[in-house]
Design a protein around this motif. Structure first.
Motif, PDB file in Angstrom:
ATOM      1  N   ALA A 148       0.834  -1.201   0.000  1.00 39.18           N
ATOM      2  CA  ALA A 148       0.000   0.000   0.000  1.00 39.18           C
ATOM      3  C   ALA A 148       0.871   1.254   0.000  1.00 39.18           C
ATOM      4  O   ALA A 148       1.989   1.259   0.513  1.00 39.18           O
ATOM      5  CB  ALA A 148      -0.924   0.009   1.213  1.00 39.18           C
ATOM      6  N   LEU A 150       0.522   5.392   0.929  1.00 41.28           N
ATOM      7  CA  LEU A 150      -0.269   6.474   1.504  1.00 41.28           C
ATOM      8  C   LEU A 150       0.349   7.803   1.090  1.00 41.28           C
ATOM      9  O   LEU A 150       1.562   7.986   1.179  1.00 41.28           O
ATOM     10  CB  LEU A 150      -0.316   6.357   3.025  1.00 41.28           C
ATOM     11  N   ILE A 160      -5.046   6.656  -0.028  1.00 38.87           N
ATOM     12  CA  ILE A 160      -4.380   5.361   0.121  1.00 38.87           C
ATOM     13  C   ILE A 160      -4.594   4.545  -1.153  1.00 38.87           C
ATOM     14  O   ILE A 160      -5.722   4.383  -1.622  1.00 38.87           O
ATOM     15  CB  ILE A 160      -4.919   4.590   1.337  1.00 38.87           C
ATOM     16  N   LEU A 190       0.290   3.641   9.061  1.00 40.02           N
ATOM     17  CA  LEU A 190      -0.864   2.929   8.517  1.00 40.02           C
ATOM     18  C   LEU A 190      -0.715   1.467   8.896  1.00 40.02           C
ATOM     19  O   LEU A 190       0.214   0.792   8.443  1.00 40.02           O
ATOM     20  CB  LEU A 190      -0.937   3.077   6.991  1.00 40.02           C
ATOM     21  N   LEU A 196      -5.480   4.068  10.280  1.00 39.23           N
ATOM     22  CA  LEU A 196      -4.552   5.162  10.025  1.00 39.23           C
ATOM     23  C   LEU A 196      -4.341   5.947  11.315  1.00 39.23           C
ATOM     24  O   LEU A 196      -5.304   6.394  11.942  1.00 39.23           O
ATOM     25  CB  LEU A 196      -5.116   6.071   8.936  1.00 39.23           C
TER      26      LEU A 196
END
Length: 258
Positions: A148, A150, A160, A190, A196
């Motif tokens: 992922a 962010l 995200i 995260l 978050l």
């Protein structure tokens, strides 16, 4: 620079020899620990704007990585993004520089280091955000080992992205966009479960669930400048090597200088 690798599960530590003679540190260095599962060897990867180096715990040796980003004119943006270990490789955000209308423009991408082959490669970021970084970016692992990204822009939304199929650039998908205005310095972490964490002003820490949109105030667990969160996984690394903390206390050893 002194480096100590500590395993709190077994109360042992090991001192890592300085990387200075293979790669000099700078103001944006970062470390990441990854496992070479083929050789059962944990490796400490050291990244700076000057390149990448690796230390093998099994061999007790360190070296600069051949073909590292610096040899291609690339720079590691480690000051804004800690590396993450996923699928046998360490990942971090790096940058290159190009020219547009006579102005130097940074171009961001993912650098990956395979802990088995010790090869360094480049991987693309979502096409929608290429050349548009104006704040802070951070890598994380979500759910069942999904990479992922962010992105927090100055006084703007927090977005995200997740790579649904590892290694496939077109599979990057925007999964959440928090409309609350944040600054890059607000972001803390995260978590794998999609929570978050960010600071609220100079006092409290808040959490935001990207699936349920639930916002919670977690209070003030520590001074703002000390806020740091990382994923902890119990391990027996250093089981057959290293010095016990109890022994260090008995002999009054200094972990950093002895």
């Amino acid at each position: 620079m002194s480096i100590v690798l500590l395993n709190p599960s077994i109360q042992k530590f090991i001192k890592i020899p300085s990387f200075n003679h293979v790669l000099k540190p700078d103001g944006s260095w970062r470390f990441a620990l990854g496992l070479d599962s083929y050789n059962n060897d944990f490796k400490l990867v050291f990244t700076t704007t000057r390149g990448c180096a690796v230390y093998s715990l099994k061999a007790g040796s360190r070296k600069r990585v051949a073909g590292d980003p610096a040899s291609h004119g690339l720079r590691c943006q480690s000051c804004h993004s800690s590396p993450v270990f996923l699928k046998g490789a360490v990942h971090w955000i790096a940058m290159d520089f190009g020219m547009k209308l006579g102005v130097i423009i940074p171009d961001h991408f993912l650098a990956t280091f395979d802990t088995h082959t010790e090869n360094l490669k480049c991987m693309g970021l979502p096409n929608q955000i290429i050349g548009q970084f104006t704040g802070r970016q951070s890598l994380a692992i979500l759910g069942n080992d999904s990479l992922a990204l962010l992105e927090v822009r100055w006084n703007d939304d927090c977005t995200i992205w997740v790579m649904e199929e590892y290694g496939v650039i077109k599979s990057w998908k925007k999964i959440s966009q928090m409309t609350r205005k944040l600054s890059p310095g607000d972001f803390i972490h995260l978590k794998r479960n999609g929570e978050l964490l960010f600071s609220k002003g100079k006092e409290d820490v808040e959490s935001y669930d990207i699936d349920t949109n639930v916002l919670k105030n977690l209070g003030n667990p520590s001074p703002p400048q000390d806020n740091f969160t990382a994923t902890y996984i119990e391990s027996l690394v250093l089981f057959s090597q290293g010095t016990s903390l109890e022994l260090a206390k008995e002999h009054d050893l200094d972990l950093l200088t002895s």
